[in-house]
Design a protein around this motif. Structure first.
Motif, mmCIF file in Angstrom:
data_model
loop_
_atom_site.group_PDB
_atom_site.id
_atom_site.type_symbol
_atom_site.label_atom_id
_atom_site.label_comp_id
_atom_site.label_asym_id
_atom_site.label_seq_id
_atom_site.Cartn_x
_atom_site.Cartn_y
_atom_site.Cartn_z
ATOM 1 N N LEU A 208 -33.172 97.263 -20.885
ATOM 2 C CA LEU A 208 -33.274 98.412 -21.883
ATOM 3 C C LEU A 208 -34.038 99.463 -20.862
ATOM 4 O O LEU A 208 -33.739 100.814 -20.823
ATOM 5 C CB LEU A 208 -33.567 98.339 -23.206
ATOM 6 N N GLY A 209 -35.045 98.906 -20.254
ATOM 7 C CA GLY A 209 -35.996 99.808 -19.652
ATOM 8 C C GLY A 209 -35.463 100.531 -18.222
ATOM 9 O O GLY A 209 -35.399 101.471 -18.008
ATOM 10 N N ALA A 210 -34.719 99.635 -17.545
ATOM 11 C CA ALA A 210 -33.748 99.992 -16.576
ATOM 12 C C ALA A 210 -32.600 100.902 -17.095
ATOM 13 O O ALA A 210 -32.514 101.952 -16.334
ATOM 14 C CB ALA A 210 -33.203 99.039 -15.891
ATOM 15 N N LEU A 211 -31.934 100.691 -18.007
ATOM 16 C CA LEU A 211 -31.007 101.822 -18.425
ATOM 17 C C LEU A 211 -31.650 103.226 -18.869
ATOM 18 O O LEU A 211 -31.162 104.257 -18.640
ATOM 19 C CB LEU A 211 -30.336 101.358 -19.738
ATOM 20 N N ALA A 212 -32.757 103.101 -19.560
ATOM 21 C CA ALA A 212 -33.593 103.898 -19.980
ATOM 22 C C ALA A 212 -34.030 105.075 -18.636
ATOM 23 O O ALA A 212 -34.072 106.365 -18.556
ATOM 24 C CB ALA A 212 -34.890 103.795 -20.881
ATOM 25 N N SER A 213 -34.159 104.459 -17.601
ATOM 26 C CA SER A 213 -34.765 105.022 -16.290
ATOM 27 C C SER A 213 -33.664 105.618 -15.445
ATOM 28 O O SER A 213 -33.961 106.071 -14.462
ATOM 29 C CB SER A 213 -35.476 103.989 -15.531
ATOM 30 N N GLY A 214 -32.207 105.413 -15.926
ATOM 31 C CA GLY A 214 -31.184 106.222 -15.411
ATOM 32 C C GLY A 214 -30.406 105.300 -14.784
ATOM 33 O O GLY A 214 -29.219 105.435 -14.204
ATOM 34 N N SER A 215 -30.358 103.814 -14.685
ATOM 35 C CA SER A 215 -29.679 102.957 -14.062
ATOM 36 C C SER A 215 -28.137 102.691 -14.778
ATOM 37 O O SER A 215 -28.370 102.665 -15.985
ATOM 38 C CB SER A 215 -30.376 101.288 -14.031
#
Length: 733
Positions: A517-524
């Motif tokens: 979820l952190g990676a998706l929130a960062s734009g991944s």
């Protein structure tokens, strides 16, 4: 003649032995004499020192009295010096006399006549008064006496001390006299022994027949003892057999009761969810029963000495994940923390026996989870090179009940659990570790354990592996698309990542839902996410729901990966939550077909459900229940099936119609499966044939192959394994 020579040799030996004994007695006598002389000198020294103490005590008292009287300074100094010399010698002699009271490991010998004089007294024993006497005298010598020191050297006190010191001298003299008496008795005893040895020569030299009779009697007694031991062993074997039958009866009836009970409950239950739960429990009991039967077969192989390894190339990461993933699920169900670490140099392909390695690892993991009521299970996997060989090093550590030191050596014995309480609390026949130890030894490895009762155990397994015998090169075609893998188990992330990268996709692994979820929130951005169901904090189901609800149309496709087929069945109908569902170990070919659809590379993948015509399978099975089970498995998977009852009917059906594959039972009336397959090959029929039988020995597999069968499946058949085997052989043909 030979007997006479033998008797002569025995007589000569006895004569030399007698001379040796005489020499030994004489030698001991000489040594004893020297020892007596030494003790007498030692006793004389001790008595002399004890007598000297009387004189020194008087000298000390005299010098103290001189210091008490007025004197010239020079006279005071010389008197103090003389007092110090007397005190030092008095104290040294006192320590020597105390040391004379020591005996062996004890500090003082309480049986010594001087012991009560020194250490028993009312109010103060002599030893304490001597130390007080020395301390007071030293203070007088240093010119700093205490008020009570003046009375210490009064005539009444010094006369009592002299009397006690006289008693000490008498005690040491008495001890010396006792020792002389004992040594005298010892000398007489040695003389008596010498006379006995000389007297015994008559019997020893001239009565060999008596000795021969004695030897014969001893031989008979030995034979009798051996007979008793054989009888005892037979009784123990009978007891062991009875215990084995009792254990097996209990262990077999337990899963059988679960199967019958749960099936009966399912028949009476109208609610679909509850009925499914009952059936799942029956399936679990059936697998436990199958596992127990396999252990009994392994014990039979061990007893017959027929432990044969089946070495071949295998995918090591796949095997590790196949073992670790299901036990991780079981651990999480119990509320345990399950962690695994493995070195980065674990190769993809190795050479060894994957079946036995998997059996050993599964047993170690199963025991760790079973015997750990709370805490954690940690698995460490290393791949090492030592002395020119590659070794798979596995450590399984738990915080479970542990094993005490007395029972630790018994855990590799058959039918052994550490105590009766364990056998009541934890099911099992006690065969697993014994079987694993045998297989590890056959593979040339090592299996050991360390444990602390109440704190946990650590099992260490080292298995030698070889380099693969063939090249395993995967043709990697670069594809567009990014795949995310979310799994808390390190071995699963490595294995799934290896599969995805070999398929040509970009891959990124995450150890938790929070990390993804952190990676998706960062734009991944990812085209698909492979999600493990059982994870701490946020499980796979909750993660999929959050992705679906939060990202809507831009949400990546969600693929559920689980070691539990129950979980896959529970979410089979919810197409909005998961795009695909996979049971570990993942079917690589099916995963590749599904991932190709991400970029529409293959809109109509060649699966069993999309072939231009349904594959036709001929099932040859005489048992109605077994036939119904297999038919339903195949029909649900999209295959057309026809059933016949024996080999003769199978040959007739093959003459009338064509089939893509034949599933053949072995033991059937009229014509068995081996005869039928041999007849097929004899008339040129190349249709793939798979043995579907309860015959599980290596000899049975060899017989199946010898008549032209391509595969050998053992009942009870696993649905996933059956479908994979059928698909593989049909596509190959």
């Amino acid at each position: 003649m030979q007997h006479l020579q033998s008797v002569t040799h025995r007589l000569r030996f006895r004569y030399l032995l007698a001379l040796g004994m005489i020499a030994l007695v004489i030698g001991i006598s000489v040594l004893a004499s020297h020892y007596v002389t030494y003790l007498q000198a030692s006793d004389a020294k001790t008595i002399n020192i004890a007598g000297m103490q009387r004189m020194l005590s008087q000298k000390i008292a005299l010098n103290v009295h001189r210091l008490q009287a007025p004197q010239q300074p020079t006279s005071v100094a010389s008197t103090a010096d003389a007092l110090r010399l007397a005190i030092n010698r008095f104290e040294q002699n006192h320590q020597f006399l105390l040391a004379s009271l020591s005996s062996g490991e004890a500090r003082y010998d309480s049986q010594h006549p001087a012991y009560p004089l020194y250490f028993v007294g009312d109010p103060d024993p002599l030893e304490q008064r001597v130390r007080d006497y020395i301390s007071a005298a030293r203070r007088w010598a240093s010119g700093d006496p205490l008020p009570q020191d003046r009375g210490m050297f009064m005539p009444r006190h010094t006369e009592k001390l002299l009397g006690d010191l006289d008693s000490v001298v008498s005690a040491f003299e008495h001890q010396a006299q006792l020792r002389v008496k004992l040594l005298s008795w010892g000398q007489w005893a040695l003389l008596l022994v010498a006379l006995m040895v000389l007297s015994g020569q008559y019997l020893y030299l001239f009565r060999p027949i008596e000795r021969q009779i004695s030897d014969n009697l001893a031989s008979l007694d030995k034979q009798r003892q051996e007979a008793l031991e054989l009888e005892q062993q037979a009784n123990q074997a009978s007891i062991a057999k009875s215990q084995f039958l009792a254990t097996m009866s209990h262990e077999l009836r337990t899963p059988l009761n679960g199967i019958f009970g749960m099936v009966e409950l399912a028949q009476l239950e109208s609610r679909t969810g509850t009925r499914q739960r009952y059936l799942n429990q029956a399936l679990k009991s059936g697998r436990e029963l199958l596992h127990l039967i396999e252990e009994i077969l392994d014990i039979a192989h061990i007893e017959s000495g027929k432990l044969v390894l089946k070495n071949n190339d295998f995918n090591l990461p796949s095997l590790l994940d196949e073992c670790l993933a299901p036990h991780s699920v079981e651990a999480h169900k119990k509320g345990l923390q399950f962690t695994s670490q493995q070195s980065d140099n674990v190769p993809e392909w190795v050479y060894g026996d994957p079946i036995r390695i998997k059996q050993v690892l599964n047993n170690l993991l199963s025991n760790a989870v079973k015997f750990t009521p709370q805490g954690s299970v940690d698995v460490d996997i290393q791949y090492r090179t030592d002395e020119g060989r590659d070794w798979l090093h596995i450590e399984v550590t738990d915080t479970g009940i542990g094993i005490d030191k007395a029972n630790l050596t018994r855990i590799f014995e058959r039918f052994t659990q550490v105590d009766e309480r364990s056998q009541r609390n934890y099911q099992g026949a006690g065969l697993g570790l014994a079987i694993c130890k045998e297989w590890v030894d056959v593979m040339g490895g090592k299996l050991s354990a360390t444990s602390i009762a109440g704190k946990g155990s650590r099992f260490t397994c080292q298995i030698p592996l070889g380099s693969p015998k063939a090249e395993h090169l995967e043709g990697i075609i670069a594809r567009e698309g990014r795949i995310a893998i979310v799994d808390d188990l390190d071995s699963s992330r490595r294995y799934l990542g290896l599969i995805v990268e070999q398929l040509g996709f970009q891959c990124e692994c995450f150890g938790s839902a929070k990390a993804l979820l952190g990676a998706l929130a960062s734009g991944s951005r990812f085209d698909a996410v492979l999600i493990d169901q059982h994870m701490p904090d946020v499980d796979g189901i909750s993660l999929a729901e959050r992705l679906r609800d939060q990202y809507h149309g831009q949400c990546p496709l969600r693929i559920l990966v689980s070691a539990s087929d129950t979980a896959l069945s529970a979410y089979a109908e919810d197409e909005t939550l998961f795009w695909r569902r996979y049971l570990k170990p993942v079917d690589t070919a099916q995963l590749e077909q599904d991932l190709r659809l991400l970029r529409r590379e293959d809109k109509e993948p060649a699966t069993a459900k999309t072939r231009s015509s349904e594959p036709r399978i001929l099932l040859v099975e005489d048992n109605d229940i077994n036939a119904e089970v297999v038919l339903n498995m195949l029909q649900v998977a999209g295959f057309f099936c026809q059933r016949v009852d024996n080999g003769e009917e199978a040959l007739s059906a093959l003459e009338k119609a064509s089939f893509d594959l034949v599933l053949m039972d072995i033991n059937m009336p009229v014509m068995d499966g081996l005869q039928a397959c041999k007849a097929m090959r004899g008339r040129g029929d190349t249709t793939p044939v798979v043995a579907l039988t309860a015959n599980a020995y290596d000899e049975d597999i060899e017989r199946s192959r010898s008549v032209g069968m391509q595969a050998h499946l053992v009942k009870p058949v696993n649905r996933e394994h059956l479908i994979k085997t059928v698909n593989r052989l049909i596509e190959r043909s």
